[in-house]
Scaffold this active site. Structure first.
Site: not given
Ligand code: IDP
Ligand code: MG
Length: 140
Positions: A12, A52, A60, A88, A94, A105, A115, A118, A129
């Site tokens: 990212k 997304y 968010f 993963r 996350t 992370r 973070n 992805h 994707e």
């Molecule tokens: P992942 O990246 O671990 O698969 P996802 O739940 O798919 O996590 O969420 C996608 C992205 O959205 C996360 O990597 C993060 O950048 C953002 N995100 C997820 N949950 C939150 C939150 O509670 N607050 C702010 N950003 C979030």
């Molecule tokens: Mg995800």
């Protein structure tokens, strides 16, 4: 039984900005995966929203789209044994505070939204994707 998979990984804008691309790529090579394709650039709004789309109702989502289109990303296809789950695991949870020590992370992220990286979370999302970011297909 072998389970060769292809997954989609994307460093990212925060990861690129902080100069972590090389270190992160090395970690995936270190677990025996190999890179098939790479696209580097600033994602279009259209591609970011498609990527997304699953999160479009989440509070968010607007910030997430703004962030992912804010700078350069390194979008990649990676192949190898259990590539989806293995990558993963290396990425970590996350929320960096829940991520296992030694994961990308845990080592580098310090907020839940920025973070670093992805990774596809299943076979269906990987296929979607990869098709979105590499519409011309992949050689392997
Ligand atoms: P992942 O990246 O671990 O698969 P996802 O739940 O798919 O996590 O969420 C996608 C992205 O959205 C996360 O990597 C993060 O950048 C953002 N995100 C997820 N949950 C939150 C939150 O509670 N607050 C702010 N950003 C979030
Ligand atoms: Mg995800």
């Amino acid at each position: 039984m072998s389970n060769e998979q292809t997954t989609f990984l994307m460093i990212k804008p925060d990861g690129v900005e902080r100069g972590l691309a090389d270190e992160i790529i090395g970690r995936f090579e270190g677990i025996g995966l190999r890179m098939l394709a790479m696209w580097v650039g600033k994602p279009s709004l259209e591609r970011a929203e498609a990527h997304y789309a699953v999160h479009k109702e989440r509070p968010f989502y607007p910030d997430l789209i703004e962030f992912i289109t804010s700078g350069t990303v390194v979008a990649m296809a990676w192949r190898g044994e259990d590539a989806i789950e293995a990558s993963r695991r290396l990425i970590g949870a996350t929320n960096w505070e829940d991520a296992e020590p030694g994961t990308i992370r845990a080592d580098f992220a310090r907020s839940i939204d920025k973070n670093i990286i992805h990774g596809s979370d299943g076979e269906d999302t990987a296929a979607f994707e990869l098709g979105l970011w590499f519409p011309d297909g992949l050689e392997d």
